[in-house]
Design a protein around this motif. Structure first.
Motif, PDB file in Angstrom:
ATOM      1  N   PHE A   1       0.853  -1.179   0.000  1.00 49.12           N
ATOM      2  CA  PHE A   1       0.000   0.000   0.000  1.00 49.12           C
ATOM      3  C   PHE A   1       0.886   1.225   0.000  1.00 49.12           C
ATOM      4  CE2 PHE A   1      -1.931   3.433   2.442  1.00 49.12           C
ATOM      5  CZ  PHE A   1      -3.157   3.587   1.813  1.00 49.12           C
ATOM      6  N   VAL A   2       0.648   2.095  -0.951  1.00 47.01           N
ATOM      7  CA  VAL A   2       1.304   3.393  -0.983  1.00 47.01           C
ATOM      8  C   VAL A   2       0.198   4.430  -0.978  1.00 47.01           C
ATOM      9  CG1 VAL A   2       2.716   4.986  -2.334  1.00 47.01           C
ATOM     10  CG2 VAL A   2       3.291   2.550  -2.290  1.00 47.01           C
ATOM     11  N   GLY A   3       0.258   5.341  -0.045  1.00 46.36           N
ATOM     12  CA  GLY A   3      -0.768   6.375  -0.037  1.00 46.36           C
ATOM     13  C   GLY A   3      -0.866   7.094   1.282  1.00 46.36           C
ATOM     14  N   THR A   4      -1.969   7.770   1.415  1.00 43.09           N
ATOM     15  CA  THR A   4      -2.254   8.547   2.600  1.00 43.09           C
ATOM     16  C   THR A   4      -3.189   7.750   3.492  1.00 43.09           C
ATOM     17  OG1 THR A   4      -2.070  10.540   1.250  1.00 43.09           O
ATOM     18  CG2 THR A   4      -3.088  10.785   3.409  1.00 43.09           C
ATOM     19  N   MET A   6      -5.824   8.051   5.210  1.00 40.39           N
ATOM     20  CA  MET A   6      -7.014   8.868   5.418  1.00 40.39           C
ATOM     21  C   MET A   6      -8.228   7.976   5.178  1.00 40.39           C
ATOM     22  SD  MET A   6      -5.797  11.908   6.068  1.00 40.39           S
ATOM     23  CE  MET A   6      -7.058  13.108   5.742  1.00 40.39           C
ATOM     24  N   PRO A   7      -9.379   8.356   5.708  1.00 34.24           N
ATOM     25  CA  PRO A   7     -10.552   7.478   5.606  1.00 34.24           C
ATOM     26  C   PRO A   7     -10.886   7.002   4.187  1.00 34.24           C
ATOM     27  CG  PRO A   7     -10.973   9.211   7.182  1.00 34.24           C
ATOM     28  CD  PRO A   7      -9.643   9.536   6.537  1.00 34.24           C
ATOM     29  N   TYR A   8     -10.916   7.876   3.194  1.00 30.85           N
ATOM     30  CA  TYR A   8     -11.347   7.450   1.867  1.00 30.85           C
ATOM     31  C   TYR A   8     -10.304   6.600   1.125  1.00 30.85           C
ATOM     32  CZ  TYR A   8      -8.638  11.206  -0.305  1.00 30.85           C
ATOM     33  OH  TYR A   8      -7.628  12.026  -0.715  1.00 30.85           O
ATOM     34  N   HIS A   9      -9.076   6.534   1.628  1.00 28.09           N
ATOM     35  CA  HIS A   9      -8.060   5.680   1.012  1.00 28.09           C
ATOM     36  C   HIS A   9      -8.210   4.222   1.414  1.00 28.09           C
ATOM     37  CE1 HIS A   9      -4.915   8.436  -0.875  1.00 28.09           C
ATOM     38  NE2 HIS A   9      -5.954   9.186  -0.608  1.00 28.09           N
ATOM     39  N   GLY A  10      -9.050   3.955   2.407  1.00 28.59           N
ATOM     40  CA  GLY A  10      -9.364   2.578   2.774  1.00 28.59           C
ATOM     41  C   GLY A  10      -8.323   1.869   3.598  1.00 28.59           C
ATOM     42  N   SER A  11      -7.463   2.602   4.291  1.00 26.77           N
ATOM     43  CA  SER A  11      -6.427   1.939   5.088  1.00 26.77           C
ATOM     44  C   SER A  11      -7.036   1.076   6.192  1.00 26.77           C
ATOM     45  CB  SER A  11      -5.437   2.956   5.663  1.00 26.77           C
ATOM     46  OG  SER A  11      -6.090   3.924   6.452  1.00 26.77           O
ATOM     47  N   GLU A  12      -8.193   1.453   6.716  1.00 27.51           N
ATOM     48  CA  GLU A  12      -8.843   0.636   7.740  1.00 27.51           C
ATOM     49  C   GLU A  12      -9.346  -0.681   7.152  1.00 27.51           C
ATOM     50  OE1 GLU A  12     -11.766   3.325   9.305  1.00 27.51           O
ATOM     51  OE2 GLU A  12     -10.371   4.086  10.819  1.00 27.51           O
ATOM     52  N   VAL A  13      -9.862  -0.637   5.931  1.00 21.56           N
ATOM     53  CA  VAL A  13     -10.317  -1.864   5.261  1.00 21.56           C
ATOM     54  C   VAL A  13      -9.119  -2.774   5.005  1.00 21.56           C
ATOM     55  CG1 VAL A  13     -11.409  -2.797   3.172  1.00 21.56           C
ATOM     56  CG2 VAL A  13     -12.273  -0.684   4.207  1.00 21.56           C
ATOM     57  N   LEU A  14      -8.023  -2.196   4.545  1.00 17.90           N
ATOM     58  CA  LEU A  14      -6.817  -2.994   4.318  1.00 17.90           C
ATOM     59  C   LEU A  14      -6.312  -3.589   5.632  1.00 17.90           C
ATOM     60  CD1 LEU A  14      -4.665  -4.167   2.507  1.00 17.90           C
ATOM     61  CD2 LEU A  14      -3.472  -1.959   2.609  1.00 17.90           C
ATOM     62  N   ALA A  15      -6.359  -2.817   6.702  1.00 16.65           N
ATOM     63  CA  ALA A  15      -5.936  -3.339   8.008  1.00 16.65           C
ATOM     64  C   ALA A  15      -6.789  -4.542   8.401  1.00 16.65           C
ATOM     65  CB  ALA A  15      -6.013  -2.246   9.068  1.00 16.65           C
ATOM     66  N   ASP A  16      -8.085  -4.484   8.147  1.00 16.45           N
ATOM     67  CA  ASP A  16      -8.951  -5.631   8.438  1.00 16.45           C
ATOM     68  C   ASP A  16      -8.573  -6.836   7.578  1.00 16.45           C
ATOM     69  OD1 ASP A  16     -10.337  -4.232  10.385  1.00 16.45           O
ATOM     70  OD2 ASP A  16     -11.986  -3.669   9.037  1.00 16.45           O
ATOM     71  N   ALA A  17      -8.256  -6.601   6.318  1.00 17.90           N
ATOM     72  CA  ALA A  17      -7.828  -7.702   5.438  1.00 17.90           C
ATOM     73  C   ALA A  17      -6.509  -8.303   5.934  1.00 17.90           C
ATOM     74  CB  ALA A  17      -7.687  -7.216   4.000  1.00 17.90           C
ATOM     75  N   VAL A  18      -5.594  -7.458   6.402  1.00 20.37           N
ATOM     76  CA  VAL A  18      -4.325  -7.939   6.946  1.00 20.37           C
ATOM     77  C   VAL A  18      -4.587  -8.840   8.144  1.00 20.37           C
ATOM     78  CG1 VAL A  18      -2.190  -7.234   8.119  1.00 20.37           C
ATOM     79  CG2 VAL A  18      -2.972  -5.996   6.088  1.00 20.37           C
ATOM     80  N   ARG A  19      -5.509  -8.433   9.006  1.00 20.65           N
ATOM     81  CA  ARG A  19      -5.855  -9.268  10.166  1.00 20.65           C
ATOM     82  C   ARG A  19      -6.361 -10.637   9.717  1.00 20.65           C
ATOM     83  NH1 ARG A  19      -7.726  -4.089  11.654  1.00 20.65           N
ATOM     84  NH2 ARG A  19      -6.578  -3.288  13.446  1.00 20.65           N
ATOM     85  N   LYS A  94      -1.825   6.731  -7.177  1.00 21.67           N
ATOM     86  CA  LYS A  94      -1.172   5.505  -6.715  1.00 21.67           C
ATOM     87  C   LYS A  94      -1.431   4.362  -7.678  1.00 21.67           C
ATOM     88  CE  LYS A  94      -3.625   5.146  -2.889  1.00 21.67           C
ATOM     89  NZ  LYS A  94      -3.807   4.820  -1.516  1.00 21.67           N
ATOM     90  N   ILE A  95      -2.629   4.292  -8.247  1.00 21.03           N
ATOM     91  CA  ILE A  95      -2.932   3.208  -9.183  1.00 21.03           C
ATOM     92  C   ILE A  95      -2.096   3.363 -10.448  1.00 21.03           C
ATOM     93  CG2 ILE A  95      -4.720   2.154 -10.617  1.00 21.03           C
ATOM     94  CD1 ILE A  95      -6.691   2.798  -8.360  1.00 21.03           C
ATOM     95  N   LEU A  96      -1.958   4.577 -10.947  1.00 19.20           N
ATOM     96  CA  LEU A  96      -1.110   4.797 -12.121  1.00 19.20           C
ATOM     97  C   LEU A  96       0.334   4.424 -11.824  1.00 19.20           C
ATOM     98  CD1 LEU A  96      -2.608   8.191 -13.322  1.00 19.20           C
ATOM     99  CD2 LEU A  96      -2.971   5.926 -14.333  1.00 19.20           C
ATOM    100  N   GLU A  97       0.804   4.734 -10.620  1.00 21.05           N
ATOM    101  CA  GLU A  97       2.171   4.359 -10.244  1.00 21.05           C
ATOM    102  C   GLU A  97       2.313   2.839 -10.177  1.00 21.05           C
ATOM    103  OE1 GLU A  97       2.363   6.609  -6.628  1.00 21.05           O
ATOM    104  OE2 GLU A  97       3.311   8.317  -7.625  1.00 21.05           O
ATOM    105  N   TYR A  98       1.313   2.167  -9.592  1.00 18.20           N
ATOM    106  CA  TYR A  98       1.334   0.709  -9.538  1.00 18.20           C
ATOM    107  C   TYR A  98       1.380   0.124 -10.947  1.00 18.20           C
ATOM    108  CZ  TYR A  98      -0.601   1.002  -4.683  1.00 18.20           C
ATOM    109  OH  TYR A  98      -0.839   1.236  -3.360  1.00 18.20           O
TER     110      TYR A  98
END
Length: 177
Positions: A1-4, A6-19, A94-98
Protein backbone atom coordinates in the motif's frame (compact mmCIF):
# COMPACT_ATOMS: atom_id res chain seq x y z
CA UNK A 1 0.00 0.00 0.00
CA UNK A 2 1.30 3.39 -0.98
CA UNK A 3 -0.77 6.37 -0.04
CA UNK A 4 -2.25 8.55 2.60
CA UNK A 5 -3.72 7.00 5.70
CA UNK A 6 -7.01 8.87 5.42
CA UNK A 7 -10.55 7.48 5.61
CA UNK A 8 -11.35 7.45 1.87
CA UNK A 9 -8.06 5.68 1.01
CA UNK A 10 -9.36 2.58 2.77
CA UNK A 11 -6.43 1.94 5.09
CA UNK A 12 -8.84 0.64 7.74
CA UNK A 13 -10.32 -1.86 5.26
CA UNK A 14 -6.82 -2.99 4.32
CA UNK A 15 -5.94 -3.34 8.01
CA UNK A 16 -8.95 -5.63 8.44
CA UNK A 17 -7.83 -7.70 5.44
CA UNK A 18 -4.33 -7.94 6.95
CA UNK A 19 -5.85 -9.27 10.17
CA UNK A 20 -7.72 -11.91 8.15
CA UNK A 21 -4.47 -12.92 6.43
CA UNK A 22 -2.22 -12.53 9.46
CA UNK A 23 -1.22 -16.18 9.70
CA UNK A 24 -0.75 -16.80 5.97
CA UNK A 25 2.81 -18.03 5.47
CA UNK A 26 3.35 -16.46 2.05
CA UNK A 27 1.95 -12.99 2.76
CA UNK A 28 3.74 -9.94 4.16
CA UNK A 29 2.55 -6.33 4.05
CA UNK A 30 4.44 -3.13 3.38
CA UNK A 31 2.74 0.20 4.04
CA UNK A 32 4.29 3.35 2.59
CA UNK A 33 2.91 6.78 3.41
CA UNK A 34 1.60 8.88 6.22
CA UNK A 35 -1.63 10.43 7.42
CA UNK A 36 -3.90 10.75 10.41
CA UNK A 37 -4.57 6.99 10.65
CA UNK A 38 -1.01 5.69 10.16
CA UNK A 39 0.12 5.64 13.78
CA UNK A 40 -2.99 3.87 15.07
CA UNK A 41 -2.99 1.42 12.15
CA UNK A 42 0.71 0.62 12.63
CA UNK A 43 0.40 0.11 16.39
CA UNK A 44 -2.63 -2.12 16.06
CA UNK A 45 -1.30 -4.30 13.24
CA UNK A 46 2.19 -4.63 14.67
CA UNK A 47 0.67 -5.79 17.98
CA UNK A 48 -2.01 -8.06 16.47
CA UNK A 49 -0.22 -9.50 13.43
CA UNK A 50 3.43 -8.95 14.27
CA UNK A 51 6.33 -7.01 12.83
CA UNK A 52 7.44 -10.09 10.89
CA UNK A 53 4.23 -9.76 8.82
CA UNK A 54 3.79 -5.98 8.54
CA UNK A 55 6.19 -3.08 7.98
CA UNK A 56 5.48 0.63 7.94
CA UNK A 57 7.97 2.72 6.01
CA UNK A 58 6.26 6.06 6.64
CA UNK A 59 6.65 8.86 4.14
CA UNK A 60 9.41 8.27 1.58
CA UNK A 61 10.98 10.53 -1.01
CA UNK A 62 9.32 10.24 -4.41
CA UNK A 63 12.63 9.17 -5.95
CA UNK A 64 12.68 6.16 -3.60
CA UNK A 65 9.15 5.00 -4.44
CA UNK A 66 10.12 2.76 -7.40
CA UNK A 67 12.24 0.60 -5.08
CA UNK A 68 9.32 0.12 -2.71
CA UNK A 69 7.00 -0.78 -5.57
CA UNK A 70 9.57 -3.20 -6.99
CA UNK A 71 9.72 -4.92 -3.59
CA UNK A 72 5.99 -5.60 -3.77
CA UNK A 73 4.33 -8.44 -5.65
CA UNK A 74 0.85 -6.99 -5.23
CA UNK A 75 -0.20 -3.38 -4.79
CA UNK A 76 -3.50 -2.45 -3.16
CA UNK A 77 -5.74 0.62 -3.46
CA UNK A 78 -8.73 -0.13 -1.20
CA UNK A 79 -10.59 3.16 -1.66
CA UNK A 80 -13.95 3.44 0.09
CA UNK A 81 -17.03 5.33 -1.13
CA UNK A 82 -17.34 9.01 -0.45
CA UNK A 83 -20.34 10.27 1.55
CA UNK A 84 -23.82 9.56 0.21
CA UNK A 85 -24.76 11.66 -2.79
CA UNK A 86 -21.19 12.59 -3.67
CA UNK A 87 -19.54 11.30 -6.82
CA UNK A 88 -16.23 9.46 -6.46
CA UNK A 89 -13.89 11.76 -8.31
CA UNK A 90 -10.27 11.27 -7.52
CA UNK A 91 -7.00 11.23 -9.34
CA UNK A 92 -5.83 7.82 -8.19
CA UNK A 93 -2.16 8.52 -8.80
CA UNK A 94 -1.17 5.51 -6.72
CA UNK A 95 -2.93 3.21 -9.18
CA UNK A 96 -1.11 4.80 -12.12
CA UNK A 97 2.17 4.36 -10.24
CA UNK A 98 1.33 0.71 -9.54
CA UNK A 99 0.48 0.18 -13.21
CA UNK A 100 3.62 1.93 -14.47
CA UNK A 101 5.69 -0.27 -12.17
CA UNK A 102 4.07 -3.34 -13.74
CA UNK A 103 2.67 -4.56 -10.44
CA UNK A 104 -0.43 -6.70 -10.00
CA UNK A 105 -3.01 -4.31 -8.58
CA UNK A 106 -6.11 -4.86 -6.48
CA UNK A 107 -8.37 -1.83 -6.16
CA UNK A 108 -11.89 -0.89 -5.20
CA UNK A 109 -14.44 -0.92 -7.99
CA UNK A 110 -15.23 2.79 -7.85
CA UNK A 111 -15.56 5.59 -10.38
CA UNK A 112 -12.80 5.85 -12.96
CA UNK A 113 -10.85 3.02 -11.33
CA UNK A 114 -13.08 0.57 -13.23
CA UNK A 115 -11.98 2.18 -16.52
CA UNK A 116 -8.33 1.99 -15.53
CA UNK A 117 -8.23 -1.63 -14.33
CA UNK A 118 -11.47 -3.24 -15.46
CA UNK A 119 -10.18 -4.59 -18.76
CA UNK A 120 -7.75 -7.10 -17.29
CA UNK A 121 -5.15 -4.68 -15.97
CA UNK A 122 -6.02 -5.38 -12.34
CA UNK A 123 -8.44 -6.99 -9.91
CA UNK A 124 -11.48 -5.01 -8.82
CA UNK A 125 -13.13 -5.67 -5.46
CA UNK A 126 -16.23 -4.18 -3.82
CA UNK A 127 -15.24 -1.12 -1.80
CA UNK A 128 -15.18 -1.61 1.94
CA UNK A 129 -15.28 -5.42 1.87
CA UNK A 130 -12.24 -6.68 3.79
CA UNK A 131 -13.20 -10.35 3.31
CA UNK A 132 -13.24 -10.13 -0.48
CA UNK A 133 -10.08 -7.99 -0.45
CA UNK A 134 -8.32 -10.61 1.69
CA UNK A 135 -9.47 -13.37 -0.69
CA UNK A 136 -8.13 -11.44 -3.71
CA UNK A 137 -4.79 -10.91 -1.98
CA UNK A 138 -4.64 -14.60 -1.01
CA UNK A 139 -5.36 -15.72 -4.59
CA UNK A 140 -2.76 -13.44 -6.15
CA UNK A 141 -0.16 -14.20 -3.49
CA UNK A 142 -0.22 -17.84 -4.52
CA UNK A 143 -0.33 -17.26 -8.29
CA UNK A 144 2.86 -15.76 -9.72
CA UNK A 145 1.72 -16.30 -13.32
CA UNK A 146 -1.45 -14.25 -12.85
CA UNK A 147 0.51 -11.53 -11.06
CA UNK A 148 2.89 -11.34 -14.02
CA UNK A 149 0.00 -11.22 -16.53
CA UNK A 150 -1.75 -8.46 -14.59
CA UNK A 151 1.47 -6.47 -14.25
CA UNK A 152 2.17 -6.70 -17.98
CA UNK A 153 -1.40 -5.71 -18.85
CA UNK A 154 -1.17 -2.77 -16.45
CA UNK A 155 2.07 -1.55 -18.08
CA UNK A 156 0.37 -1.61 -21.49
CA UNK A 157 -2.82 0.03 -20.23
CA UNK A 158 -1.12 2.85 -18.33
CA UNK A 159 0.33 4.22 -21.59
CA UNK A 160 -3.02 5.83 -22.38
CA UNK A 161 -2.67 7.94 -19.22
CA UNK A 162 0.68 9.48 -20.12
CA UNK A 163 1.01 13.23 -20.55
CA UNK A 164 1.89 12.62 -24.20
CA UNK A 165 -1.40 10.80 -24.75
CA UNK A 166 -3.36 13.52 -22.93
CA UNK A 167 -1.82 16.20 -25.15
CA UNK A 168 -2.64 14.14 -28.25
CA UNK A 169 -6.28 13.90 -27.18
CA UNK A 170 -6.47 17.64 -26.52
CA UNK A 171 -4.98 18.40 -29.93
CA UNK A 172 -7.38 15.95 -31.62
CA UNK A 173 -10.31 17.69 -29.91
CA UNK A 174 -9.04 21.11 -30.97
CA UNK A 175 -8.83 20.02 -34.61
CA UNK A 176 -12.59 19.62 -34.62
CA UNK A 177 -13.23 23.21 -33.52
Amino acid sequence: FVGTFMPYHGSEVLADAVRLLGSEENVRFLFVGDGCQRTSTARALEAEVGTDRVAFAGRVAYAELPAYLAASDICVAPYVPVPAGAVFVNSPIKILEYMAAGRATIASDLGQIRRMLGNGAGVLVPPGDADILADAIRRLASDAATRAELGAAARREVQQYSWRRHVERVLEALEGI
